[in-house]
Write an enzyme that holds these catalytic residues in place. Structure first.
Site: not given
Ligand code: NAP
Ligand code: GLV
Length: 315
Positions: A155-157, A231-232, A261, A279, A281
């Site tokens: 996708g976008r990233i 991502a996650r 997290e 985290h 990003g």
């Protein structure tokens, strides 16, 4: 004038679009609201500006009815928000797509480089006085230039990371469920994992991607491969990843996100060739400000009776 719950402190200028409204929160010491506090507050406000660390689940959304109209998450990921429950209660959910792609891709690429070249362990040795001087067999990593980069989630990233990969002379392949019709698409994730030297994850979190990279799939990767996750955390089975790294089944990993997290699996903390970031990003000053303003502008638009461009649609 509407009442808007802002769960945490936002970057400078982030609240500007809400100037006409009454704000509730954040707590004076910027402490996170507990889930019970969110449930208690939800029914007293028209909107919530949340962070990805706030759990906006069915209980919060039910407590918000019938007053709550919009939840804007200051993140592009929204796996912390129960979108189905929001729709049931007529609550609009917004996120922050598009404004963080390049910043997050930069960080993903930093992890690709750092993990492949083992920069964290090398720097830790230097700082601890363990570096005996230049050695021809020391700190031997894997080349990034010329390697095959497998992007999972195009996708976008994912696409922004692909552009960086092309600039490094990499062969860039990608996987998504929908055929992109573009060169390098692999419909079969297993096949991509088998051939990629470096795998970078860019799918959303949530049930559909939970442990997408599990022990079996880690086993498909080459022992010389590098896995990067921005991502996650839930996309990767952390325990299986830690085992693979400790057993030399995988060369290196670069992680920005974790299953629980802010906890990090203890076996990842001492895994070899592993770069761990907290985290960050999207954490540049300009991007975090843009994210906050996009989220709060969406709230202002909904409260004004409009429809912002960044409404999350139901899956
Ligand atoms: P996006 O534009 O929606 O792209 C998601 C991609 O994943 C699409 O190509 C989608 O294609 C694919 N996908 C979705 N579900 C999939 C599945 N089950 N299996 C395989 N592919 C799947 O999202 P984005 O804006 O690039 O953001 C991606 C994620 O990055 C966010 O959701 C967020 O969790 C994470 N993120 C992290 C940070 C950080 O600070 N570390 C910052 C920003 C974003 P198909 O639907 O065709 O499969
Ligand atoms: C960060 O993780 C985001 O989803 O924006």
């Amino acid at each position: 004038m509407a009442r808007v719950l802002v769960t945490r402190r936002l970057p400078d200028g982030g609240l500007d679009p809400l100037a006409e409204h009454e704000l509730v929160g954040p707590q004076p010491d910027d402490r996170a609201y507990s889930h019970d506090q969110l449930v208690a507050l939800a029914g007293e406000v028209d909107a919530i500006v949340s962070l990805l660390s706030d759990r906006i689940d069915a209980e919060v959304l039910a407590a918000g009815a019938p007053r709550l109209r919009v939840v804007a998450n200051v993140a592009v990921g929204y796996d912390n928000v129960d979108v189905d429950a929001a729709h049931e209660h007529g609550v609009v959910v917004c996120n922050t797509p598009g404004v963080l792609d390049e910043t997050t891709a930069d960080l993903a690429f930093a992890l690709i480089l750092a993990a492949a070249r083992g920069t964290s362990a090398a720097e830790a040795d230097l700082r601890a006085g363990r570096w005996p001087g230049w050695g021809i067999t020391q700190y031997l990593g894997r080349d990034v230039h010329g390697a095959t980069l497998g992007i999972v989630g195009y996708g976008r990233i994912g696409r922004a990371v692909a552009r960086r990969g092309a600039g490094f002379g990499m062969t860039v392949l990608h996987h998504s469920r929908t055929d992109t019709g573009e060169p390098g698409w692999y419909g079969d994730l297993d096949e991509l994992l088998e051939i990629a030297d470096i795998v970078s994850l860019h799918v959303p979190g949530g049930d559909a991607t939970h442990h997408l990279i599990d022990a079996r799939r880690l086993g498909l990767m080459q022992p010389t491969a590098v896995l990067v996750n921005t991502a996650r955390g839930t996309v990767v089975d952390e325990a299986a990843l830690a085992n693979a790294l400790h057993n030399g089944r995988l060369f290196a990993a670069g992680l920005d996100v974790y299953e629980r997290e802010p906890e990090v699996h203890p076996k990842l903390l001492d895994a070899p060739n592993t770069v761990l970031l907290p985290h960050i990003g999207s954490a540049s000053q300009a991007t975090r400000q843009r994210m906050a303003q996009l989220a709060t502008s969406a709230v202002a638009t909904v409260l004004d009776g409009g429809t912002p461009p960044n409404v999350v649609s139901r899956a």
